[in-house]
Design a protein around this motif. Structure first.
Motif, PDB file in Angstrom:
ATOM      1  N   GLU A  55       0.895  -1.206   0.015  1.00 47.08           N
ATOM      2  CA  GLU A  55       0.033  -0.141  -0.049  1.00 47.08           C
ATOM      3  C   GLU A  55       0.879   1.291   0.080  1.00 47.08           C
ATOM      4  O   GLU A  55       1.655   1.279   0.989  1.00 47.08           O
ATOM      5  CB  GLU A  55      -0.843   0.086   1.228  1.00 47.08           C
ATOM      6  CG  GLU A  55      -2.090  -0.974   1.100  1.00 47.08           C
ATOM      7  CD  GLU A  55      -2.824  -1.023   2.504  1.00 47.08           C
ATOM      8  OE1 GLU A  55      -2.868   0.142   3.051  1.00 47.08           O
ATOM      9  OE2 GLU A  55      -3.379  -2.184   2.880  1.00 47.08           O
TER      10      GLU A  55
ATOM     11  N   ASP B 126       0.663   5.497   0.110  1.00 44.93           N
ATOM     12  CA  ASP B 126      -0.052   6.703   0.350  1.00 44.93           C
ATOM     13  C   ASP B 126       1.087   7.749   0.034  1.00 44.93           C
ATOM     14  O   ASP B 126       1.970   8.094   0.853  1.00 44.93           O
ATOM     15  CB  ASP B 126      -0.305   6.713   2.025  1.00 44.93           C
ATOM     16  CG  ASP B 126      -1.137   7.734   2.516  1.00 44.93           C
ATOM     17  OD1 ASP B 126      -1.221   8.760   1.711  1.00 44.93           O
ATOM     18  OD2 ASP B 126      -1.493   7.903   3.626  1.00 44.93           O
TER      19      ASP B 126
ATOM     20  N   SER C 276       1.335  10.955   2.716  1.00 46.09           N
ATOM     21  CA  SER C 276       2.006  10.878   3.862  1.00 46.09           C
ATOM     22  C   SER C 276       3.376  10.246   3.536  1.00 46.09           C
ATOM     23  O   SER C 276       4.709  10.200   4.204  1.00 46.09           O
ATOM     24  CB  SER C 276       1.724   9.790   5.187  1.00 46.09           C
ATOM     25  OG  SER C 276       1.619   8.520   4.425  1.00 46.09           O
TER      26      SER C 276
END
Length: 70
Positions: free
Chosen positions: A38, A40, A43
């Motif tokens: 995953e 992101d 961030s």
């Protein structure tokens, strides 16, 4: 028996767009093809779940031209 484990998030410096995220995913897949990844972008963190070696993951990310914070 193969147990899945969850690695602490890895902060990736220089990852700024979808192309960067794809490059990081591809680099991780080269050393941990069965892992769940995953990314992101907000961030700048990557989470990898599965039977993986954290040092190999970090080395692959660096090999793709990004820096791992910490």
């Amino acid at each position: 028996m193969n147990q899945e484990s969850e690695m602490a998030p890895i902060t990736v410096e220089g990852m700024t767009c979808g192309g960067c995220a794809a490059a990081v995913r591809k680099a991780i897949a080269s050393v941990a093809p069965a892992a769940h990844v995953e990314v992101d972008l907000a961030s700048r963190q990557v989470r990898v779940d599965g039977d993986v070696d954290e040092q190999s993951i970090k080395a692959a990310i660096c090999g793709a031209g990004y820096q791992v914070a910490g």
